[in-house]
Design an enzyme around this catalytic site. Structure first.
Site, PDB file in Angstrom:
ATOM      1  N   LYS A 128      17.126  -5.996   0.220  1.00  0.00           N
ATOM      2  CA  LYS A 128      16.039  -6.113   1.247  1.00  0.00           C
ATOM      3  C   LYS A 128      16.373  -5.844   2.501  1.00  0.00           C
ATOM      4  O   LYS A 128      17.620  -5.571   2.770  1.00  0.00           O
ATOM      5  CB  LYS A 128      15.622  -7.591   1.017  1.00  0.00           C
ATOM      6  CG  LYS A 128      14.201  -7.819   1.488  1.00  0.00           C
ATOM      7  CD  LYS A 128      13.311  -7.482   0.394  1.00  0.00           C
ATOM      8  CE  LYS A 128      11.816  -7.911   0.630  1.00  0.00           C
ATOM      9  NZ  LYS A 128      10.968  -7.642  -0.265  1.00  0.00           N
ATOM     10  N   ASP A 168       6.794  -4.040   2.960  1.00  0.00           N
ATOM     11  CA  ASP A 168       6.705  -5.511   2.564  1.00  0.00           C
ATOM     12  C   ASP A 168       5.715  -5.972   3.824  1.00  0.00           C
ATOM     13  O   ASP A 168       4.746  -5.078   4.277  1.00  0.00           O
ATOM     14  CB  ASP A 168       7.923  -6.104   2.647  1.00  0.00           C
ATOM     15  CG  ASP A 168       8.119  -7.591   2.241  1.00  0.00           C
ATOM     16  OD1 ASP A 168       7.962  -8.685   3.029  1.00  0.00           O
ATOM     17  OD2 ASP A 168       8.019  -7.965   1.251  1.00  0.00           O
ATOM     18  N   ASN A 243      -2.371  -7.444   1.868  1.00  0.00           N
ATOM     19  CA  ASN A 243      -2.595  -6.737   0.779  1.00  0.00           C
ATOM     20  C   ASN A 243      -2.187  -7.409  -0.692  1.00  0.00           C
ATOM     21  O   ASN A 243      -3.261  -6.957  -1.688  1.00  0.00           O
ATOM     22  CB  ASN A 243      -1.099  -5.773   0.606  1.00  0.00           C
ATOM     23  CG  ASN A 243      -1.153  -4.834  -0.684  1.00  0.00           C
ATOM     24  OD1 ASN A 243      -0.474  -4.970  -1.596  1.00  0.00           O
ATOM     25  ND2 ASN A 243      -1.631  -3.549  -0.572  1.00  0.00           N
TER      26      ASN A 243
END
Length: 446
Positions: A128, A168, A243
């Site tokens: 990440k 993200d 989203n």
């Protein structure tokens, strides 16, 4: 030393080594709690400090990101990439641009990503990254300059066989475009597999935009079917309006549900007759506006600063951010008739909320299983890039649906195997862990 004492001793050491990172502590604590029954049944998983190695990132990168705004002033942000575990494949996980980003947040997200990626059944490891940069209110030119500076450092550490970032929170198609353009310039090659979430005309995959939200609903439907229920006729709360939330709402209503509430950080809208998803897309994706604007154009009520969990429903899908749903909210949901909760965001439910759900018969699917559709479709994009192919929307959606169905069946089966029937948290943690752990043991102490 018994298993409880082993786990407790290790967790105490982890807290000391990773001070000031509460989200990371929370994520590790949840997994370690599930692993106690694994270590009791299969003690070889404690060999070679495997659990300790699993909780320690293989690599943590922190770097300076200087960029110039439209006024000519130099700003300095901090960039992160935590390459957590590559036993199953190249690191895979999104980039988050948000003021709240710090090393602890990225480590929590990367740790969760290990198990999520494992559950997909695809050959991808966990990682990440992100920055404390806030794209809100910035011009396209400012976002471009920031992304170019960010990638100038990050490009040294990524590649289609090494580490494949995606989007993200705060990183959508615009940001991925700028990031990829800078990578292409620096690498002097069109290595399309180095980022996912790309535009369709330059290596992107159909369904990637919809994938996390659609996948969340597909898995929730599998969970509901196990109890002879479905989305058809159900009332659904979807927190957030980004989203994941938008496409979860879209798919839920396609399956016959009524989405009765959505939110953003300022408040929520209640829509008892169903939300107009296309209008929410127009407001949030095109205009980058606030959810409050919805009631100016469609039927609904806006509740400024309100608590979305007070709305009556059958299903709740928290899709906003970590720890948005606490123990008191969980009680409200139960009192208002909610029977299913599935996490679209990463760790949106506090430990108290999860415990309440499990103790009170509310079926709960954790994010590492329920929101794995996004990374699964990213891996499908990687497959298409590797073969220079492009799949249809229908075929890719079918693959996504099958992956999410398999995830739930694996989680459900694993929970039963360890005498934790219906405990999908334990099932997800154990199933995800065992695949990674077996690979780590087979590859030696590295």
């Amino acid at each position: 030393m018994n298993v409880d004492a082993q786990i407790s001793e290790y967790y105490d050491r982890l807290l000391k080594r990773n001070a000031g990172e509460p989200e990371f502590h929370q994520a590790v604590s949840e997994v370690l709690d599930s692993l106690k029954i694994v270590l009791e049944k299969d003690p070889h998983y404690a060999d070679y400090s495997l659990v300790e190695r699993l909780c320690e990132p293989e690599r943590q990168l922190i770097f300076r990101v200087p960029w110039t705004d439209d006024k000519g002033e130099v700003n300095v942000n901090r960039g992160f990439r935590v390459q957590f575990n590559s036993a199953l494949g190249p690191y895979k996980g999104g980039l988050r641009f948000h003021p709240s980003v710090n090393l602890g947040i990225i480590k929590f997200l990367g740790f969760e990503q290990i198990f999520k990626n494992s559950l997909t059944g695809l050959p991808i490891g966990g990682g990440k990254g992100g920055s404390d940069f806030d794209p809100k209110g910035r011009t396209d030119a400012e976002v471009m300059r920031f992304c170019q500076s960010f990638m100038t450092e990050l490009h040294r550490h990524i590649g289609e066989y090494r580490d494949v970032p995606a989007g993200d929170i705060g990183v959508g198609g615009r940001e991925i475009g700028y990031l990829f353009g800078q990578y292409r310039r620096l690498a002097n090659q069109h290595e399309s597999g180095v980022l996912t979430g790309k535009g369709l005309s330059w290596g992107g995959s159909l369904v990637r935009t919809e994938a996390t939200g659609y996948g969340l609903v597909y898995l929730t439907e599998e969970m509901m079917n196990t109890h002879e229920e479905s989305f058809d006729g159900a009332k659904v709360i979807v927190s957030g309006s980004g989203n994941v939330a938008i496409y979860a709402a879209e798919k839920a209503q396609q399956l016959g549900a009524t989405v009765v509430a959505m939110s953003d950080s300022a408040g929520y809208i209640s829509t008892p007759n169903g939300v107009d998803v296309e209008l929410v897309k127009q407001i949030k994706e095109v205009g980058r506006g606030r959810i409050s604007e919805y009631v100016d154009q469609a039927e609904g009520t806006y509740h400024e600063g309100g608590n979305i969990w007070e709305v009556k429903a059958d299903v709740a899908l928290p899709c906003a951010t970590q720890n948005e749903l606490n123990g008191d909210h969980a009680k409200q949901l139960a009192e208002n008739g909610v029977r299913y909760v599935a996490e679209g965001a990463n760790m949106p439910s506090t430990p108290e909320a999860v415990h309440y759900f499990q103790e009170n018969g509310i079926h709960f699917a954790p994010g590492k299983a329920a929101n794995a559709g996004g990374v699964a479709t990213s891996a499908l994009e990687m497959q298409q890039n590797a073969t220079r192919d492009s799949w249809s929307f229908e075929y890719t959606d079918q693959r996504l649906h099958q992956i999410m169905s398999n995830i739930f069946k694996n989680v459900d089966r694993t929970a039963r195997e360890y005498n934790r029937e219906g405990d999908y948290v334990a099932g997800a943690n154990i199933a995800g862990f065992k695949k990674v752990a077996d690979a780590m043991l087979a590859q030696g102490v590295i």
